[in-house]
Write a protein that holds these residues in place. Structure first.
Motif, PDB file in Angstrom:
ATOM      1  N   PRO A   1     -51.293 -56.763 121.117  1.00  7.45           N
ATOM      2  CA  PRO A   1     -51.283 -57.789 119.839  1.00  7.45           C
ATOM      3  C   PRO A   1     -49.877 -57.589 119.405  1.00  7.45           C
ATOM      4  O   PRO A   1     -49.014 -56.723 119.643  1.00  7.45           O
ATOM      5  N   ARG A   2     -49.561 -59.000 118.663  1.00 13.39           N
ATOM      6  CA  ARG A   2     -48.112 -59.004 118.198  1.00 13.39           C
ATOM      7  C   ARG A   2     -47.625 -57.865 117.394  1.00 13.39           C
ATOM      8  O   ARG A   2     -46.457 -57.604 117.433  1.00 13.39           O
ATOM      9  N   GLU A   3     -48.532 -57.227 116.533  1.00 13.05           N
ATOM     10  CA  GLU A   3     -48.027 -56.040 115.760  1.00 13.05           C
ATOM     11  C   GLU A   3     -47.763 -54.812 116.406  1.00 13.05           C
ATOM     12  O   GLU A   3     -47.005 -53.923 115.846  1.00 13.05           O
ATOM     13  N   ARG A   4     -48.279 -54.950 117.532  1.00 11.86           N
ATOM     14  CA  ARG A   4     -47.956 -53.684 118.387  1.00 11.86           C
ATOM     15  C   ARG A   4     -46.768 -53.740 119.459  1.00 11.86           C
ATOM     16  O   ARG A   4     -46.499 -52.845 120.194  1.00 11.86           O
ATOM     17  N   ARG A   5     -46.034 -54.988 119.424  1.00 14.98           N
ATOM     18  CA  ARG A   5     -45.081 -55.123 120.235  1.00 14.98           C
ATOM     19  C   ARG A   5     -43.435 -54.412 120.001  1.00 14.98           C
ATOM     20  O   ARG A   5     -42.439 -54.798 120.693  1.00 14.98           O
ATOM     21  N   GLY A   6     -43.534 -53.572 118.894  1.00 20.73           N
ATOM     22  CA  GLY A   6     -41.894 -52.993 118.872  1.00 20.73           C
ATOM     23  C   GLY A   6     -41.417 -53.374 117.578  1.00 20.73           C
ATOM     24  O   GLY A   6     -42.005 -54.325 116.886  1.00 20.73           O
ATOM     25  N   GLY A   7     -40.165 -52.524 117.143  1.00 20.54           N
ATOM     26  CA  GLY A   7     -39.600 -52.824 115.992  1.00 20.54           C
ATOM     27  C   GLY A   7     -38.906 -54.121 116.027  1.00 20.54           C
ATOM     28  O   GLY A   7     -38.804 -54.930 116.906  1.00 20.54           O
ATOM     29  N   THR A   8     -38.149 -54.764 114.937  1.00 18.56           N
ATOM     30  CA  THR A   8     -37.512 -55.762 114.599  1.00 18.56           C
ATOM     31  C   THR A   8     -36.177 -55.385 114.979  1.00 18.56           C
ATOM     32  O   THR A   8     -35.601 -54.195 115.000  1.00 18.56           O
ATOM     33  N   ALA A   9     -35.299 -56.321 115.040  1.00 17.50           N
ATOM     34  CA  ALA A   9     -33.664 -56.016 115.481  1.00 17.50           C
ATOM     35  C   ALA A   9     -32.994 -55.409 114.098  1.00 17.50           C
ATOM     36  O   ALA A   9     -32.314 -54.469 114.616  1.00 17.50           O
ATOM     37  N   GLU A  10     -33.630 -55.631 113.038  1.00 19.51           N
ATOM     38  CA  GLU A  10     -32.935 -54.837 111.770  1.00 19.51           C
ATOM     39  C   GLU A  10     -33.216 -53.365 112.074  1.00 19.51           C
ATOM     40  O   GLU A  10     -32.222 -52.600 111.570  1.00 19.51           O
ATOM     41  N   ASP A  11     -34.549 -52.982 112.280  1.00 16.16           N
ATOM     42  CA  ASP A  11     -34.640 -51.523 112.416  1.00 16.16           C
ATOM     43  C   ASP A  11     -34.220 -50.803 113.681  1.00 16.16           C
ATOM     44  O   ASP A  11     -34.148 -49.485 113.652  1.00 16.16           O
ATOM     45  N   MET A  12     -33.609 -51.422 114.440  1.00 18.27           N
ATOM     46  CA  MET A  12     -33.176 -50.845 115.625  1.00 18.27           C
ATOM     47  C   MET A  12     -31.522 -50.796 115.851  1.00 18.27           C
ATOM     48  O   MET A  12     -31.066 -50.384 116.902  1.00 18.27           O
ATOM     49  N   ARG A  13     -31.131 -51.718 115.258  1.00 18.34           N
ATOM     50  CA  ARG A  13     -29.856 -51.950 115.255  1.00 18.34           C
ATOM     51  C   ARG A  13     -28.701 -50.812 115.385  1.00 18.34           C
ATOM     52  O   ARG A  13     -28.936 -49.692 114.377  1.00 18.34           O
ATOM     53  N   GLY A  14     -27.973 -50.576 116.229  1.00 20.57           N
ATOM     54  CA  GLY A  14     -27.197 -49.374 116.281  1.00 20.57           C
ATOM     55  C   GLY A  14     -27.901 -48.032 116.971  1.00 20.57           C
ATOM     56  O   GLY A  14     -27.386 -47.064 117.048  1.00 20.57           O
ATOM     57  N   GLY A  15     -29.035 -48.285 117.353  1.00 20.01           N
ATOM     58  CA  GLY A  15     -29.845 -47.111 118.079  1.00 20.01           C
ATOM     59  C   GLY A  15     -29.662 -47.069 119.551  1.00 20.01           C
ATOM     60  O   GLY A  15     -28.867 -47.776 120.051  1.00 20.01           O
ATOM     61  N   VAL A  16     -30.333 -46.023 119.748  1.00 16.47           N
ATOM     62  CA  VAL A  16     -30.346 -45.607 121.435  1.00 16.47           C
ATOM     63  C   VAL A  16     -31.722 -45.901 122.094  1.00 16.47           C
ATOM     64  O   VAL A  16     -32.629 -45.115 121.558  1.00 16.47           O
ATOM     65  N   LEU A  17     -31.909 -46.856 123.021  1.00 14.80           N
ATOM     66  CA  LEU A  17     -33.188 -46.880 123.314  1.00 14.80           C
ATOM     67  C   LEU A  17     -33.438 -45.838 124.747  1.00 14.80           C
ATOM     68  O   LEU A  17     -32.419 -45.851 125.522  1.00 14.80           O
TER      69      LEU A  17
END
Length: 584
Positions: free
Chosen positions: A157-173
């Motif tokens: 489902p779309r709501e389970r596909r991960g975070g948005t660009a805003e809340d992951m920017r600058g992070g480490v995947l």
């Protein structure tokens, strides 16, 4: 003193060693994407659920296809034309009717859920590919797993596909294996670094990660057991190091390194001389114009080895001459002091049916290097035409891989002369003929070294492959006792190299050595002792080798080698090296 609390222990800084896949240093919060096929629990369908499950397959496949095309086009600025074709490879896999029929058949006939069918299908291919162990098959399997994970993503489902660009920017995947979908997700969401528990330095995901310039470390096994979402993590793509929950001092050091990289991204290397003032040549081994520009920014303006295999693989064995000419021209323009293009060294693990229609049980000793080019003279001719067109009259070297005897050099030289004459008649600038050089990697080339050198304009020694051939040890062996034979300097390799250097000097033929083994403790020191004065290495290790070579006393190196070549075992040789060499 009270013992540390559980919370304190949980915040302890932990270091993990891996392989630097893409240079750079970054520190940021961790975002976990560790759900893989192995996490899927088997589920069987009722008869009345099959049609709906097939509809899920169609919906996920459409979304995956759209995302691939969108990412290929939207992220075009990060990659060359050839690199963007990796997206086309994934599209081809996604649209493969055989794979689609296999997947749908498991759902219809075995009543497997979409996720269960994907997992089962990939596991079958994993078992099949284990029969013939090779980098190319590992890459193909990695691509298939990547497509499977992309399908799983869009099946949610779309709501389970991960975070948005805003809340992951600058992070480490943090991922299981560095894949194309991981990279595109990182670029879309502004991720600053990547960590993978598994992976290969030559996988498509790794190659494009380097091209995109995102710091990455792969092979960080077991980190999922210690890391949590949001944990601060430091990624050192230069040193292959990951620090989980780094101290403030480590973070400051990382920030200083990042700041230095922004103002002076690459170290400036002075012209290289040994400790006594003897000139030493250090050249770069690269596989893209970007890497060539990086080397030039360091002050290394000569490309001693340009690997030409990737465009051939990306075009399924049928590269386009125009595209190659443009690509090679970019490399030549980046390198002020000349380029040596190594012709494609493709064995049957490359996965190219057009070149190798039949699988081989021992690809390393089969149809590879110049042997494969002899069987496919049209590919050889196309490569030489593209190089000549890119050269525009400039002097360019062409290295012939896996030479066995003089016939191999004659084949390439004759094709080069025909290509040059064709282009002259077409009005192209072909003022300087190509310089043709042999790559010494086989025992037969060593035994015929005098004659081969007499017909070569220069020579390269592929030390990794040569050591494997001389010691009859496969680097991919499942047994560490076998791999260990080629993980340290060996007397027989040292003796062979010394004789080859003397022959080349006697015939005034320039000779250079390349290979991953150059960074081993004692390796470059022994090379200098053998008389080698020209080494070729990956851009990432050029600063390290420059520093080591600048400190070497050639007289000491020669004295050590005089004793080393008298040893008869690897252990004896190692024990006779100066302590500082063994620890270098």
């Amino acid at each position: 003193m009270e013992p540390p609390s559980t919370a304190d222990l949980e915040r302890t800084s932990l270091e993990f060693e891996g392989q630097g896949a893409s240079p750079g240093v970054v520190c940021g919060p961790a975002f976990l994407s560790l759900s893989g096929l192995d996490r899927i629990e088997e589920r069987r369908l009722r008869d009345d659920e099959v049609e709906a499950e097939l509809a899920r397959v169609d919906s996920a496949a459409r979304a995956a296809r759209v995302s691939l095309v969108h990412q290929r086009d939207q992220l075009a600025e990060h990659f060359t034309d050839e690199q963007r074709r990796i997206f086309d490879v994934h599209l081809t896999i996604l649209e493969d009717p055989v794979l689609e029929a296999d997947l749908r058949g498991r759902i219809v006939h075995q009543k497997m859920s979409f996720e269960t069918a994907l997992k089962d299908m990939i596991e079958v291919y994993e078992r099949l590919f284990e029969v013939v162990e090779s980098d190319a098959l590992r890459n193909k399997l990695a691509d298939m797993r990547d497509i499977a994970l992309r399908l799983l993503h869009f099946a949610q489902p779309r709501e389970r596909r991960g975070g948005t660009a805003e809340d992951m920017r600058g992070g480490v995947l943090v991922v299981r294996e560095l894949s194309l979908s991981d990279l595109t997700s990182a670029l879309d969401r502004g991720i600053a670094g990547l960590i993978a528990e598994e992976g290969s330095l030559i996988s498509h995901g790794t190659i494009l990660t380097r091209a995109a310039g995102i710091p990455a470390v792969i092979g960080v096994g077991g980190i999922h057991e210690s890391i949590q979402e949001g944990d601060p993590v430091l990624v050192d793509g230069d040193g292959g190091l990951v620090v989980l929950r780094p101290s403030e001092g480590q973070v400051r050091a990382a920030g200083a390194a990042a700041g230095a990289a922004t103002s002076a991204p690459l170290p400036a290397l002075e012209p290289l001389r040994l400790a006594d003032g003897t000139p030493m040549t250090l050249r770069a081994a690269v596989a893209s114009p970007r890497e060539a520009r990086q080397a030039a920014a360091m002050g290394v303006g000569a490309i001693g080895l340009y690997r030409t295999e990737l465009p051939v693989i990306q075009r399924a064995g049928s590269p386009r001459e125009d595209s190659l000419a443009v690509l090679y021209g970019q490399v030549l323009n980046a390198a002020e002091d000349g380029v040596v293009f190594r012709l494609p060294d493709l064995d049957s693990t490359s996965g190219l049916d057009a070149v190798h229609p039949v699988a081989e049980t021992n690809p390393a000793l089969g149809l590879r290097g110049v042997r494969a080019l002899a069987d496919h003279p049209e590919l050889l001719h196309l490569e030489l035409r593209a190089i000549l067109r890119a050269a525009e009259g400039r002097s360019v070297g062409v290295a012939v891989p896996f030479v066995g005897d003089l016939e191999d050099l004659r084949l390439v030289r004759a094709s080069a002369e025909r290509a040059r004459e064709e282009l002259r008649l077409e009005g192209c600038d072909v003022g300087a003929p190509l310089r043709i050089g042999a790559v010494f990697e086989t025992p037969s080339s060593l035994l015929l070294a005098r004659e081969i050198l007499a017909h070569s304009d220069f020579a390269l020694v592929g030390l990794d492959v040569l050591a494997q051939m001389l010691l009859a040890a496969d680097v991919r062996s499942a047994y560490q006792s076998v791999r260990a034979r080629i993980q340290r300097p060996h007397p027989s390799v040292l003796r062979a190299l010394g004789k080859l250097v003397r022959l080349a000097d006697g015939q005034d033929v320039p000779l250079a050595v390349y290979g991953e083994c150059l960074v081993w403790p004692g390796a470059v020191e022994l090379l200098v002792g053998c008389g080698v004065r020209d080494v070729v290495a990956r851009t990432a290790v050029l600063p390290e080798l420059h520093a080591r070579l600048a400190e070497l006393d050639p007289d000491l190196c020669e004295r050590v080698v005089e004793q080393a070549v008298r040893t008869t075992t690897m252990r004896e040789l190692d024990e006779g090296l100066p302590a500082s060499w063994r620890a270098s």
